[in-house]
Design a protein around this motif. Sequence first.
Motif, PDB file in Angstrom:
ATOM      1  N   ASP A 143      -4.542   6.583  -1.660  1.00 24.85           N
ATOM      2  CA  ASP A 143      -3.669   5.421  -1.580  1.00 24.85           C
ATOM      3  C   ASP A 143      -3.895   4.466  -2.732  1.00 24.85           C
ATOM      4  O   ASP A 143      -4.984   4.392  -3.310  1.00 24.85           O
ATOM      5  CB  ASP A 143      -3.831   4.712  -0.237  1.00 24.85           C
ATOM      6  CG  ASP A 143      -5.149   3.945  -0.121  1.00 24.85           C
ATOM      7  OD1 ASP A 143      -6.195   4.604  -0.068  1.00 24.85           O
ATOM      8  OD2 ASP A 143      -5.110   2.713  -0.084  1.00 24.85           O
ATOM      9  N   GLY A 144      -2.846   3.751  -3.060  1.00 29.00           N
ATOM     10  CA  GLY A 144      -2.911   2.694  -4.064  1.00 29.00           C
ATOM     11  C   GLY A 144      -2.518   1.388  -3.398  1.00 29.00           C
ATOM     12  O   GLY A 144      -1.612   1.365  -2.558  1.00 29.00           O
ATOM     13  N   PHE A 145      -3.213   0.316  -3.753  1.00 29.54           N
ATOM     14  CA  PHE A 145      -2.956  -0.971  -3.095  1.00 29.54           C
ATOM     15  C   PHE A 145      -2.873  -2.071  -4.150  1.00 29.54           C
ATOM     16  O   PHE A 145      -3.745  -2.172  -5.018  1.00 29.54           O
ATOM     17  CB  PHE A 145      -4.092  -1.273  -2.112  1.00 29.54           C
ATOM     18  CG  PHE A 145      -3.970  -2.622  -1.461  1.00 29.54           C
ATOM     19  CD1 PHE A 145      -3.121  -2.809  -0.381  1.00 29.54           C
ATOM     20  CD2 PHE A 145      -4.679  -3.712  -1.945  1.00 29.54           C
ATOM     21  CE1 PHE A 145      -2.990  -4.064   0.213  1.00 29.54           C
ATOM     22  CE2 PHE A 145      -4.558  -4.955  -1.363  1.00 29.54           C
ATOM     23  CZ  PHE A 145      -3.711  -5.141  -0.273  1.00 29.54           C
ATOM     24  N   MET A 173      -0.277   3.806  -9.788  1.00 27.93           N
ATOM     25  CA  MET A 173      -1.675   4.199  -9.552  1.00 27.93           C
ATOM     26  C   MET A 173      -1.759   5.643  -9.071  1.00 27.93           C
ATOM     27  O   MET A 173      -2.760   6.323  -9.274  1.00 27.93           O
ATOM     28  CB  MET A 173      -2.292   3.296  -8.482  1.00 27.93           C
ATOM     29  CG  MET A 173      -2.559   1.891  -8.956  1.00 27.93           C
ATOM     30  SD  MET A 173      -3.130   0.891  -7.581  1.00 27.93           S
ATOM     31  CE  MET A 173      -3.489  -0.639  -8.435  1.00 27.93           C
ATOM     32  N   LEU A 174      -0.701   6.076  -8.383  1.00 29.08           N
ATOM     33  CA  LEU A 174      -0.694   7.457  -7.873  1.00 29.08           C
ATOM     34  C   LEU A 174       0.178   8.349  -8.750  1.00 29.08           C
ATOM     35  O   LEU A 174       0.618   9.422  -8.327  1.00 29.08           O
ATOM     36  CB  LEU A 174      -0.182   7.471  -6.429  1.00 29.08           C
ATOM     37  CG  LEU A 174      -0.987   6.597  -5.451  1.00 29.08           C
ATOM     38  CD1 LEU A 174      -0.325   6.539  -4.084  1.00 29.08           C
ATOM     39  CD2 LEU A 174      -2.412   7.107  -5.310  1.00 29.08           C
ATOM     40  N   ARG A 188       0.846  -1.194   0.000  1.00 28.39           N
ATOM     41  CA  ARG A 188       0.000   0.000   0.000  1.00 28.39           C
ATOM     42  C   ARG A 188       0.881   1.243   0.000  1.00 28.39           C
ATOM     43  O   ARG A 188       1.838   1.321   0.767  1.00 28.39           O
ATOM     44  CB  ARG A 188      -0.873  -0.009   1.254  1.00 28.39           C
ATOM     45  CG  ARG A 188      -2.028   0.953   1.214  1.00 28.39           C
ATOM     46  CD  ARG A 188      -2.897   0.751   2.446  1.00 28.39           C
ATOM     47  NE  ARG A 188      -4.164   1.440   2.297  1.00 28.39           N
ATOM     48  CZ  ARG A 188      -5.088   1.488   3.249  1.00 28.39           C
ATOM     49  NH1 ARG A 188      -4.875   0.918   4.422  1.00 28.39           N
ATOM     50  NH2 ARG A 188      -6.229   2.118   3.053  1.00 28.39           N
TER      51      ARG A 188
END
Lengths: 459, 481
Positions: free
Chosen positions: B81-83, B104-105, B74
């Motif tokens: 947040d990206g997980f 993702m971010l 994470r």
Amino acid sequence: MNSLPIDMNKLTVNLLDRMNKYVSKYSIKQWDLGATASTDSSVQVDHGIAKQLKGSQRSSVTIRVWNNQGLVGITSTSDLSDAGLQKSVHGAYEASLFGNPNESPQFSELCKAPLPKLERPLKKLLGIQNILEILIEAESSLLSTHKSISSVPYNGISESNYQRIYINSEGANRSLNNTQASLYLYARAEELRKKPRSSGSVRLALGVEDLDIDGCILEASKRTISHLNYIPIRTDKYLVCFTPEAILELISSFSSMFNARAVIDGVSLSERDSIGKKISSPIFSLCDNALHPSNIGATSFDGEGTPTQNITIIESGRIKNFLHSEATARSFGVKPTGHAGMGAKASVSPDWFEIGRSKEHKNKTNNLNHRNSNEEFVLIESLNALHSGVKASQGSFSLPFDGWLVRNGETISIEAATVAGDIIQVLNNIVEIEMDSIVTHSGISPHVWVDGLSITGEA
Amino acid sequence: MVLFIEKIPEKDVALDSFGCHWQTTLESLLARGRSAGADFVEIFLENVDHLGLLAEQDSITSVSPSFGKGAGIRVFLGKRDGFVSTNDLSANGLSEALDKALGMLSLQVQDSSLFSFEGLGDLTDFSTQKKLWLENCPKLKEATQTILLATDLLDKKGKHLQARRGSYSRIWQEVLVAASDGTFSKDIRLHQSIGVNVLAADREFRSSIGRRYGSSDRPNDLREWDPDLSTREVCESADKMLYADYVEAGQLPAVLANKFGGVIFHEACGHLLETTQIERGTTPFSEKIDHQIANTAVTAIDEGSTDGAFGSLSMDDEGMKPQKTILIKNGVLKSFLSDRAGELRTGHPRTGSGRRQSHTFAAASRMRNTYIAPGKYNPEDLISSIDNGLYCKSMGGGSVGPTGQFNFAVEEGYLIKNGELSKPVKGATLIGEAKEIMPRISMCANDLDLAAGYCGSVSGNINVTVGQPHIKVDSITVGGR
């Protein structure tokens, strides 16, 4: 996460070689294996800001082995390394020592039969940033549809690529590869001195580009707004009209009625000799149609490699077929129907229900229609808390629902209420099935009318 | 010490157990994440060994062991947040998963970076006394014998039983949490549960009753379980409910029994006190700290430390020791349950409540052992205070909707007439809204007891404990026929 998770052809050969090597240590001659691999991406947003972005890459294997006494053991693992697979074979062998001598599954007699052709072209995965933008826009559009819609607390968009194989020691070799996308939007609306109200909509498609996003926004908005003005309902018995979604939810919760596994285990409302017997109003028919073109998650074979199919369960109010695994089919003296999981005791579950009028009622005119009926009735939009409010083995249910009271053509949302009854009575009290079938994400059905259902309100 | 990005070391990663030998690999990954500009990076490693058993009638019908390993990574940037989760624990697999989470971010690993990572602290190892737990659990033969004994006892004690089931589940889980704030913690968990279920049927009458018993961190739990008592309880309940009439719907006062009766607080109120609900804007209590939200008779607690309870933990899934959290004191809201994201997004400090089903879920604020504290009354006092009401001896499951409406199925219920228990009734559902019902809990008895259960929510299915003494609700909607 745009790439395919695993080269399944390579994996099949690889698993076949390794399995043959590992099972020989235990003198195991018969085994089968199911493997899955998937990549998924999903996002949730909150007022235009990404809340959580999520991705996963998963693979898992389930192994069944038959020991030299013919007893079956099973194990599963997500560790596909040599060590992981060896441990799993050992675990399955150990489990087989406690296998059930009274009922051992065998390979499905149809595990090498031709598979149905499913037209499910693989769709491009758009990637997480693109689906995020789509969701932000969808949330914004939904918020702008009505001033009372203040948030979309439950929302999400996802896309996935899913691959599956089934192989066994007698040469069965099945594989499939699907893509799927989903969108859900559940809005919350609130007006001064009134309770907050919530409703939503779900869409599935083979890929994000095929999702009916506008339809989802429109439906979520329309449903949420329709609940803004509400009244309490008095506790009484009512004429009820179930939306397609609601009736499919109810029937699915009682699918053990048509499940041969549950019949054999004595936890179904049906019995071995129920085939041919009356279970519902004669106007009602029910199929389980795994192959329906709108069944986005369709697979061509089940956990035992048996081809899936369209099978009639109820016709003209009488039970025509049960759903089977290999073992239950053998016990009933019929062919497996493609509804099995993989297990030492394989589970049986339905694919995609299709509710309709029975053949002899197909063209008869509707007496009741939810759009223009003059009767007073309750229109049930969706049922909640199915996991706790349904007693499948008893046939009873008591479920909160979202819906409307329709009186003199005027529709007004019901504040909070539950509907309770007995599923056999519900099926027998079906008084009308409308003409128009509607595709939902979990099946296909027209609106279905049932008389005399108990509704508890707070009035 | 500032760590620099280098090739993620491969060695030792394949070792069976998690521990200090992972430190270099994890530090390199965390440094890589920080160098890309992430505010915070967390890696959760998991190793699971599960055994499930099912006995039906007089046979073992399913033995299903499963094993698995995986990681959840994470990354936080601001409040976002990206997980990413993966089964691939090789250095490359983890590195790829981290890069995806960063991507993702919109973060990318840089050659040089202003962001530093000071390294992990010493490993906080909660598992040192737990190494032999798995070995000390009952082996398959012993477990199958115990469960078959239970189904045999059901047969002997029950009447009109059409189906008898006994089940056993043992989950051994090794977890390691490493984060860019230096968190480096390891634990071993052991959860065992035993279920007994019967379906009684006579002509058109049917009743189905089930009970689940669960514990954490007790390898001998199955050995110490009393199948005689458990099966007697289940058979007695099934017998009483078999010919019961369906309850008539209406507004009634109700007494809810202790143990699993606590599910009402768990569902109706507990979930609304998780910071995830504040984040969604779906709790009516978000601005109610220090406000009266319940009757003064109600004090409610959530903690993760009751010895052996199903929801107990040595550390949560973010590496923090669980705290005893007083949620409500004498009816006044005192605290929310918070995890790392909850603290970041809502300002409520972490309570050691970050929990997840497995590595495939990001942790979220979740309940552990949640119960209403005992009061001063005897249970009989509550029943004798009601002229016409419902006694809910055993609750089924329940759920809470997005606007706070809850519902619970009553598995075993009795009418209360003139202060005494009367005939059994079935088919009852309790319906209401937390903020309306909490002020109506007017009496709490002195017999607090806990029961094991599973809770499904945003971070998956987790084991929890619910509990309460007998409580009286002055008026509640009872759904029936």
